[in-house]
Design a protein around this motif. Structure first.
Motif, PDB file in Angstrom:
ATOM      1  N   UNK A 186      14.877 -32.750  -1.815  1.00 23.79           N
ATOM      2  CA  UNK A 186      15.736 -31.694  -1.257  1.00 23.79           C
ATOM      3  C   UNK A 186      16.406 -30.903  -2.366  1.00 23.79           C
ATOM      4  N   UNK A 187      16.849 -31.572  -3.416  1.00 24.84           N
ATOM      5  CA  UNK A 187      17.525 -30.886  -4.515  1.00 24.84           C
ATOM      6  C   UNK A 187      16.589 -29.938  -5.260  1.00 24.84           C
ATOM      7  N   UNK A 188      15.285 -30.260  -5.316  1.00 26.43           N
ATOM      8  CA  UNK A 188      14.371 -29.518  -6.165  1.00 26.43           C
ATOM      9  C   UNK A 188      13.442 -28.558  -5.430  1.00 26.43           C
ATOM     10  N   UNK A 189      12.954 -28.929  -4.249  1.00 23.88           N
ATOM     11  CA  UNK A 189      11.798 -28.260  -3.692  1.00 23.88           C
ATOM     12  C   UNK A 189      12.035 -26.926  -2.999  1.00 23.88           C
ATOM     13  N   UNK A 190      11.124 -25.959  -3.244  1.00 19.89           N
ATOM     14  CA  UNK A 190      10.985 -24.794  -2.373  1.00 19.89           C
ATOM     15  C   UNK A 190      10.399 -25.239  -1.040  1.00 19.89           C
ATOM     16  N   UNK A 191       9.457 -26.167  -1.153  1.00 25.76           N
ATOM     17  CA  UNK A 191       8.843 -26.792   0.014  1.00 25.76           C
ATOM     18  C   UNK A 191       8.739 -28.283  -0.240  1.00 25.76           C
ATOM     19  N   UNK A 218       9.707 -26.042   4.871  1.00 25.46           N
ATOM     20  CA  UNK A 218      10.233 -24.971   4.039  1.00 25.46           C
ATOM     21  C   UNK A 218      11.702 -25.268   3.734  1.00 25.46           C
ATOM     22  N   UNK A 219      12.063 -25.241   2.452  1.00 26.05           N
ATOM     23  CA  UNK A 219      13.433 -25.572   2.050  1.00 26.05           C
ATOM     24  C   UNK A 219      14.068 -24.338   1.426  1.00 26.05           C
ATOM     25  N   UNK A 220      14.684 -23.503   2.267  1.00 24.77           N
ATOM     26  CA  UNK A 220      15.269 -22.238   1.820  1.00 24.77           C
ATOM     27  C   UNK A 220      16.760 -22.349   1.512  1.00 24.77           C
ATOM     28  N   UNK A 221      17.252 -23.552   1.354  1.00 19.96           N
ATOM     29  CA  UNK A 221      18.677 -23.745   1.105  1.00 19.96           C
ATOM     30  C   UNK A 221      19.057 -23.174  -0.257  1.00 19.96           C
ATOM     31  N   UNK A 222      20.248 -22.562  -0.357  1.00 23.79           N
ATOM     32  CA  UNK A 222      20.653 -21.962  -1.640  1.00 23.79           C
ATOM     33  C   UNK A 222      20.809 -23.011  -2.735  1.00 23.79           C
ATOM     34  N   UNK A 223      20.534 -22.577  -3.958  1.00 24.92           N
ATOM     35  CA  UNK A 223      20.684 -23.448  -5.130  1.00 24.92           C
ATOM     36  C   UNK A 223      21.935 -23.048  -5.901  1.00 24.92           C
ATOM     37  N   UNK A 224      22.596 -24.001  -6.576  1.00 23.08           N
ATOM     38  CA  UNK A 224      22.310 -25.432  -6.598  1.00 23.08           C
ATOM     39  C   UNK A 224      22.683 -26.093  -5.273  1.00 23.08           C
ATOM     40  N   UNK A 242      23.731 -29.288  -2.644  1.00 21.16           N
ATOM     41  CA  UNK A 242      24.646 -30.426  -2.539  1.00 21.16           C
ATOM     42  C   UNK A 242      24.205 -31.241  -1.333  1.00 21.16           C
ATOM     43  N   UNK A 243      23.827 -32.497  -1.554  1.00 24.08           N
ATOM     44  CA  UNK A 243      23.302 -33.321  -0.466  1.00 24.08           C
ATOM     45  C   UNK A 243      24.333 -33.602   0.620  1.00 24.08           C
ATOM     46  N   UNK A 244      25.630 -33.356   0.323  1.00 24.31           N
ATOM     47  CA  UNK A 244      26.646 -33.554   1.354  1.00 24.31           C
ATOM     48  C   UNK A 244      26.820 -32.305   2.224  1.00 24.31           C
ATOM     49  N   UNK A 245      26.187 -31.208   1.826  1.00 25.10           N
ATOM     50  CA  UNK A 245      26.233 -30.002   2.653  1.00 25.10           C
ATOM     51  C   UNK A 245      25.559 -30.295   3.989  1.00 25.10           C
ATOM     52  N   UNK A 294      21.798 -29.667   4.173  1.00 26.66           N
ATOM     53  CA  UNK A 294      21.041 -30.641   3.389  1.00 26.66           C
ATOM     54  C   UNK A 294      21.020 -31.999   4.079  1.00 26.66           C
ATOM     55  N   UNK A 295      22.156 -32.383   4.636  1.00 27.13           N
ATOM     56  CA  UNK A 295      22.241 -33.672   5.323  1.00 27.13           C
ATOM     57  C   UNK A 295      21.325 -33.706   6.543  1.00 27.13           C
ATOM     58  N   UNK A 296      21.238 -32.592   7.257  1.00 30.78           N
ATOM     59  CA  UNK A 296      20.362 -32.528   8.433  1.00 30.78           C
ATOM     60  C   UNK A 296      18.899 -32.659   8.020  1.00 30.78           C
ATOM     61  N   UNK A 297      18.523 -31.977   6.938  1.00 28.97           N
ATOM     62  CA  UNK A 297      17.151 -32.081   6.448  1.00 28.97           C
ATOM     63  C   UNK A 297      16.873 -33.489   5.950  1.00 28.97           C
TER      64      UNK A 297
END
Length: 294
Positions: A215-220, A237-243, A245-248, A251-254
């Motif tokens: 989750x921290x690294x991937x576009x997909x 597809x992982x369109x979450x903004x970078x950087x 945070x797994x507690x977001x 991110x937690x839902x994914x």
């Protein structure tokens, strides 16, 4: 250039400094004798993407990566990189291994990084400039004259990445490169890889069994079924903004969705081994109550 002819961009929308190459995997079977490791795998990766292959141990992630590297020849199907069929290893596809033992222990960090360009006949002045660039990029300029045994695990992985990048690959293949590192060093390396990927614009395929890392690294994030005869299961597809945070909450839902996905494959493996306890792979899922015969 990307597959549609446009300049690749990082997730921040900035043009990449160098274009990666697209990868196409079509109906690939990989066998070792009678054993079928991967069956019918198909996947398209655009130029400049960072794609994580995620799955339980033994699901064929590394085997599929090795087919892209050219270390393994598919029994059926085809792998192409930049429109050219992959028939064997090539300098355009650099590989970063999990083990830091991939470095030559008798060479200094500088000599390790210079090895590829030297073998390709790059003139010394240009070679020195390339080595300096990538040592600075991975934060090892101050350790250039050290030998691998004098480096920490994280520093050795940085040196290995610099050695790969010095060959100017359009594709970087990474096989659980941070798996042996302690938790804190691993977090630092994940941040550094994200930065280096943005700076180089290379296509990266990253094998991991760590959901948070994916989750921290991937576009997909591409999951695989449990082996044998492993296959591509799902493409996220992982369109979450970078950087990230797994507690977001996003991110937690994914994380939960991926955990259920991978958990189902682990449960299937346990059932195949006769170890099923009725658990369906989901954390917290109810197990059937056991009744004892009296």
């Amino acid at each position: 250039m990307t597959v549609d002819g446009t300049a690749p961009a990082t997730s921040a929308g900035l043009p990449a400094s160098r274009a990666g190459s697209p990868i196409r995997i079509r109906d690939v079977d990989i066998r070792f004798g009678e054993f079928v490791a991967v069956r019918g795998a198909s996947l398209d990766i655009a130029a400049g993407e960072l794609v994580c292959l995620l799955g339980p141990s033994g699901c064929g992630k590394s085997t599929l990566l090795n087919a892209v590297a050219g270390f393994v020849r598919p029994a059926a199907g085809e792998v192409t990189c930049g429109g050219e069929a992959v028939t064997g290893p090539d300098v355009s596809r650099g590989v970063v291994f999990q083990s830091a033992e991939a470095l030559f222990p008798w060479l200094t960090v500088r000599q390790n990084v210079a090895f590829g360009p030297q073998m390709r006949g790059v003139p010394k002045a240009r070679r020195d400039a390339v080595v300096d660039r990538y040592l600075a990029m991975v934060g090892l300029a101050h350790s250039a004259e050290r030998f691998p045994e004098q480096l920490s695990g994280g520093m050795r992985q940085r040196a290995q990445l610099a050695r790969v990048l010095a060959n100017d690959p359009s594709v970087v293949l990474m096989d659980e490169p941070f798996g042996a590192l302690d938790a804190q060093t691993r977090l630092v390396m994940q941040v550094e890889l994200d930065r280096i990927w943005r700076e180089t614009g290379a296509t990266i395929v990253f094998v991991t069994h760590d959901i948070g890392e994916a989750i921290l690294l991937g576009d997909r994030i591409v999951t695989m079924t449990a082996g044998p005869s492993a296959a591509i299961k799902k493409d996220y597809r992982c369109d979450l903004p970078r950087p990230r945070d797994l507690t977001d909450p996003a991110c937690a839902a994914l994380f939960r969705e991926l955990r259920e996905d991978i958990g189902a494959e682990v449960a299937r493996t346990l059932r195949a081994q006769g170890l099923d306890d009725g658990h369906d792979g989901r954390p917290g899922a109810d197990r059937p109550e056991r009744t004892e015969e009296r």
